[in-house]
Write a protein that holds these residues in place. Structure first.
Motif, short mmCIF file in Angstrom:
data_model
loop_
_atom_site.label_atom_id
_atom_site.label_comp_id
_atom_site.label_asym_id
_atom_site.label_seq_id
_atom_site.Cartn_x
_atom_site.Cartn_y
_atom_site.Cartn_z
N HIS A 223 -9.96 16.08 -31.25
CA HIS A 223 -9.06 16.86 -32.09
C HIS A 223 -8.49 17.98 -31.22
O HIS A 223 -9.05 19.09 -31.19
N ARG B 39 -2.38 21.89 -27.14
CA ARG B 39 -2.50 20.60 -26.43
C ARG B 39 -1.75 19.50 -27.16
O ARG B 39 -1.22 18.60 -26.54
N SER C 67 -6.37 21.03 -29.60
CA SER C 67 -5.82 22.27 -30.15
C SER C 67 -4.32 22.09 -30.35
O SER C 67 -3.69 21.17 -29.80
#
Length: 142
Positions: free
Chosen positions: A92, A97, A94
């Motif tokens: 998951h 990203r 950020s």
């Protein structure tokens, strides 16, 4: 990292999409994915609606990308393909990203695009190139 791994990462940065290969319920499958390289890992974004990310989580997968859609012209780039084989893990990223992937498609097979992310820890990396001789001519014989 080895020189081949560095070359593979550099080449991967030249294209945006590749193909993820693994098996699901004992049958092989390929799925298109968008990729970026983050901290030496190949991170993929794919549509979650197919469930492929769940099938890949914790398993060994192969991810390949190439420039085969590029026309080879005199003085241009030769053709290449890279493959990363390793264990995939659902991640998951950020928000920052996720932005590295750019915009996703609006729809996939008529469904709204719902992204899922996988990180591949490369254990094996291969680079294959097809070098062309610019003096070769393509012709047909009658």
């Amino acid at each position: 990292m080895s020189s081949e791994e560095l070359q593979a990462i550099e080449l991967l940065g030249r294209v945006r999409y590749g193909r993820l290969a693994t098996s699901m319920r004992a049958l092989p499958f390929l799925s298109v994915a968008r990729h970026v390289v983050i901290d030496g890992h190949v991170v993929l974004r794919m549509h979650s609606g197919f469930g492929y990310h769940n099938a890949c989580d914790g398993t060994v997968v192969a991810y390949g990308a190439d420039n085969f859609d590029t026309a080879v012209q005199g003085g241009g780039d030769d053709l290449w393909a890279v493959q990363f084989t390793g264990t995939a893990e659902i991640v998951h990223p950020s928000a920052g990203r996720r932005e590295l992937f750019g915009d996703g498609p609006a729809r996939v097979n008529g469904e709204p695009f719902d992204p899922a992310y996988l990180r591949i820890e490369p254990h094996f990396v291969s680079v294959h190139t097809l070098d062309f001789d610019a003096s070769q001519t393509i012709g047909h014989t009658a």
